[in-house]
Scaffold this active site. Structure first.
Site, PDB file in Angstrom:
ATOM      1  N   SER A  91       0.828  -1.208   0.000  1.00 59.69           N
ATOM      2  CA  SER A  91       0.000   0.000   0.000  1.00 59.69           C
ATOM      3  C   SER A  91       0.864   1.261   0.000  1.00 59.69           C
ATOM      4  CB  SER A  91      -0.953  -0.039   1.206  1.00 59.69           C
ATOM      5  OG  SER A  91      -1.987   0.906   1.073  1.00 59.69           O
ATOM      6  N   HIS A 137      -7.823  -5.414   0.310  1.00 51.96           N
ATOM      7  CA  HIS A 137      -6.573  -4.691   0.136  1.00 51.96           C
ATOM      8  C   HIS A 137      -5.507  -5.269   1.075  1.00 51.96           C
ATOM      9  CE1 HIS A 137      -3.991  -1.235  -0.555  1.00 51.96           C
ATOM     10  NE2 HIS A 137      -4.008  -0.915   0.728  1.00 51.96           N
ATOM     11  N   GLU A 153     -10.214  -4.042  -5.490  1.00 48.83           N
ATOM     12  CA  GLU A 153      -9.751  -2.946  -4.643  1.00 48.83           C
ATOM     13  C   GLU A 153      -9.613  -1.634  -5.418  1.00 48.83           C
ATOM     14  OE1 GLU A 153      -5.719  -2.909  -3.190  1.00 48.83           O
ATOM     15  OE2 GLU A 153      -5.218  -4.639  -4.430  1.00 48.83           O
TER      16      GLU A 153
END
Length: 356
Positions: free
Chosen positions: A187, A320, A290
């Protein structure tokens, strides 16, 4: 008065166009990247329950209290997990070594955690770092980089750069050169990972042998289609960031500039918009449901066009950064098998070329 208002509007529009000059990247939008032919496992229901718990942990809270609750809940993700690795705290650079039994300390992975640059820690991501050390036989260094808003975005970037430079010459037992280096992250940490390998290239350092990014943020301009189209199918990011879809993008760009003190068009914050030539072999894993799906697709397409080797593997219906739910989630186990195969193939090619 009307003329003054019009003049202000013209100034704001002109400043926006000048400061946020965006290259149109819609030509990178491709839907021909294969998605694994599978349906989410039964364990995914429990994962979704944990995601709901995460949302409940900060419900009704605002500001700092909300952030502290989020950080506490994320750190709790590692509770109850049986780790195979030894953990060693490191003060400078700040972080922890994760050492699976029998790992080779000359093989190193710098792991950069996610959490929207404001949450997460080495503790929260121990499920990932423990498994990485096991499957790669490498010493994993989980960096505890400085978070926002207490620190500037660039403080965290500098921490990543300094940690990588240090890891080239230092292992868990002291000064020792690295034989094999990997940079990995998820991320927001995936964004730092992709930005870091470009910085390494530009500064003439020994490049990482490979990079791995789980569901990376690659473009803070939020212009990729899935940033809006997948709000309803992303149980983690949708409830938190879905409301941004109602705000005009120029307003978001100005707000990002104010919060990050870096333009969302800068390659430091949006590695997709930088030079993607001459980068190391990179594996990206993402979910088709996502919000950051097209961040991954666009990065892979642009890197490939620039001649850099990028592999994008997509799982159906995963949350995610589902890799953090290993060993509960079979799809997380599959993701780590994918990483093992990627690195083994990479090293086999390297050995063959060396022999030739």
């Amino acid at each position: 008065m009307l003329w003054i208002i019009l003049a202000i509007i013209v100034f704001i529009v002109a400043a926006t166009l000048l400061l946020f000059r965006l290259e149109d990247l819609s030509h990178l939008d491709r839907d021909d990247y294969p998605i694994k032919d599978a349906t989410p496992s039964e364990a995914n229901r429990e994962v979704l329950g944990r995601i709901r718990e995460l949302g409940q942990s900060s419900k009704g809270l605002r500001g700092k209290a909300r952030l502290m609750a989020l950080r506490k809940h994320m750190d709790g993700l590692s509770e109850g997990i049986e780790l195979a690795s030894e953990l060693r705290h490191c003060e400078s650079p700040r972080g922890e070594w994760v050492l699976a039994p029998g790992c080779d300390t000359r093989r190193r992975i710098l792991y950069i955690h996610g959490g929207a640059w404001a949450a997460g820690s080495p503790r929260s991501h121990r499920a990932i770092t423990d498994r990485l050390s096991q499957i790669t036989r490498a010493a994993v260094f989980a960096l505890d980089y400085r978070l926002m808003p207490e620190n500037r975005f660039m403080d965290g970037v500098r921490d990543c750069r300094e940690a990588y430079t240090w890891l080239l010459k230092h292992g868990p037992d002291g000064a020792e050169p690295a034989d094999f280096m990997v940079v990995a992250g998820d991320s927001a940490g995936g964004s730092h990972t992709l930005g870091l390998i470009a910085w390494i290239r530009d500064n003439g350092l020994r490049q990482a042998d490979a990079a791995i990014a789980f569901s990376p943020s690659t473009d803070l301009t939020l212009t990729a289609p899935s940033n809006r189209n997948n709000i309803g199918t992303d149980p983690l990011l949708g409830p938190v960031f879905g409301g941004l879809s109602k705000i005009p993008l120029p307003v978001i760009w100005w707000a990002t500039l104010a919060a990050f003190r870096v333009s969302p068009t800068s390659p430091v914050a949006s590695p997709l918009r930088g030079n993607l030539k001459d980068l190391p072999p990179t594996l990206i894993q993402a979910s088709d449901t996502e919000m950051l799906l097209d961040n991954a697709r666009r990065y892979a397409a642009r890197a490939e066009a620039a001649g850099s080797p990028v592999t994008l593997h997509t799982w159906p219906g995963m949350v995610h950064v589902w890799q953090i739910f290993v060993p509960l989630l079979p799809e997380a186990e599959e993701a780590f098998d994918d990483i093992r195969a990627f690195l083994e193939q990479l090293e086999s090619r390297g050995s063959a070329q060396a022999s030739a």
